[in-house]
Scaffold this motif. Structure first.
Motif, PDB file in Angstrom:
ATOM      1  N   ASP A   1      28.181  48.840  19.526  1.00 17.94           N
ATOM      2  CA  ASP A   1      27.458  47.579  19.738  1.00 17.94           C
ATOM      3  C   ASP A   1      27.442  47.180  21.205  1.00 17.94           C
ATOM      4  OD1 ASP A   1      26.977  47.326  17.028  1.00 17.94           O
ATOM      5  OD2 ASP A   1      28.822  46.213  16.659  1.00 17.94           O
TER       6      ASP A   1
ATOM      7  N   THR B   1      14.222  58.930  17.934  1.00 18.42           N
ATOM      8  CA  THR B   1      14.135  57.755  17.078  1.00 18.42           C
ATOM      9  C   THR B   1      15.535  57.196  16.848  1.00 18.42           C
ATOM     10  OG1 THR B   1      13.191  56.896  15.018  1.00 18.42           O
ATOM     11  CG2 THR B   1      14.269  59.055  14.909  1.00 18.42           C
ATOM     12  N   ARG B   2      15.617  55.885  16.598  1.00 12.50           N
ATOM     13  CA  ARG B   2      16.900  55.245  16.293  1.00 12.50           C
ATOM     14  C   ARG B   2      16.662  54.167  15.254  1.00 12.50           C
ATOM     15  NH1 ARG B   2      21.628  55.884  18.116  1.00 12.50           N
ATOM     16  NH2 ARG B   2      20.881  56.933  19.993  1.00 12.50           N
ATOM     17  N   GLY B   3      17.508  54.144  14.223  1.00 14.95           N
ATOM     18  CA  GLY B   3      17.408  53.148  13.165  1.00 14.95           C
ATOM     19  C   GLY B   3      18.151  51.872  13.507  1.00 14.95           C
ATOM     20  N   ALA B   4      17.907  50.851  12.728  1.00 15.35           N
ATOM     21  CA  ALA B   4      18.561  49.553  12.926  1.00 15.35           C
ATOM     22  C   ALA B   4      20.080  49.651  12.757  1.00 15.35           C
ATOM     23  CB  ALA B   4      17.982  48.531  11.946  1.00 15.35           C
ATOM     24  N   ASP B   5      20.542  50.657  12.027  1.00 13.66           N
ATOM     25  CA  ASP B   5      21.984  50.851  11.817  1.00 13.66           C
ATOM     26  C   ASP B   5      22.677  51.528  12.989  1.00 13.66           C
ATOM     27  OD1 ASP B   5      20.945  53.398  11.562  1.00 13.66           O
ATOM     28  OD2 ASP B   5      21.892  53.824   9.625  1.00 13.66           O
ATOM     29  N   GLY B   6      21.897  51.894  14.030  1.00 14.03           N
ATOM     30  CA  GLY B   6      22.481  52.527  15.212  1.00 14.03           C
ATOM     31  C   GLY B   6      22.467  54.039  15.192  1.00 14.03           C
TER      32      GLY B   6
ATOM     33  N   ASP C   1      23.544  47.412  25.248  1.00 12.89           N
ATOM     34  CA  ASP C   1      22.191  47.780  24.836  1.00 12.89           C
ATOM     35  C   ASP C   1      21.220  47.925  26.000  1.00 12.89           C
ATOM     36  OD1 ASP C   1      22.764  48.033  22.166  1.00 12.89           O
ATOM     37  OD2 ASP C   1      22.139  45.996  21.650  1.00 12.89           O
TER      38      ASP C   1
ATOM     39  N   ARG D   1      25.429  54.726  17.631  1.00 13.40           N
ATOM     40  CA  ARG D   1      25.695  53.812  18.738  1.00 13.40           C
ATOM     41  C   ARG D   1      26.818  52.838  18.419  1.00 13.40           C
ATOM     42  NH1 ARG D   1      22.406  51.466  22.280  1.00 13.40           N
ATOM     43  NH2 ARG D   1      24.432  50.634  22.874  1.00 13.40           N
TER      44      ARG D   1
END
Length: 119
Positions: A24, A53-58, A27, A22
């Motif tokens: 920034d 699923t998606r991680g905090a890093d995008g 959202d 992703r």
């Protein structure tokens, strides 16, 4: 979109694996569009389920499951889906990869609930 396992039939079936990174931007709009795409896909003939699923890093992975290749192609040609894909390229993704695979075998395991034994 809740994190859960798709309930699927016995193979064979197809998996469309969408890996993405992703940006920034956007959202709230992205979240709404992602929910709408799952809702719309679920209405398509041949749709079997989705896991995402998606991680905090995008970085995220979404796997949608389909009965056959014709169903996947029909989903790709859906006009609302096509418009959302284009918006994703312009606003939401720094990079993505899409892979289509036939699932030939599948198995799993889950931990029994407390106080219950596996059979």
């Amino acid at each position: 979109m809740s994190a859960s396992f798709a309930t699927l039939p016995k193979p064979p079936y197809y998996a469309v694996i969408f890996s993405s990174l992703r940006t920034d931007e956007g959202d709230a709009a992205y979240g709404e569009a992602a929910e709408r795409m799952v809702e719309l896909a679920a209405q398509q003939p041949g749709y079997l389920g989705v896991e995402s699923t998606r991680g905090a890093d995008g970085f995220g992975i979404t796997v949608s499951y389909w009965a056959d290749e014709a169903s996947i192609l029909a989903w790709k040609r859906n006009l609302e889906h096509a418009a959302t894909r284009e918006r994703g390229r312009k606003e939401w993704y720094a990079q993505f990869e899409l892979r289509v695979a036939q699932v030939e075998r599948a198995y799993g395991w889950s931990q029994p609930a407390r106080g219950q034994a596996h059979e």
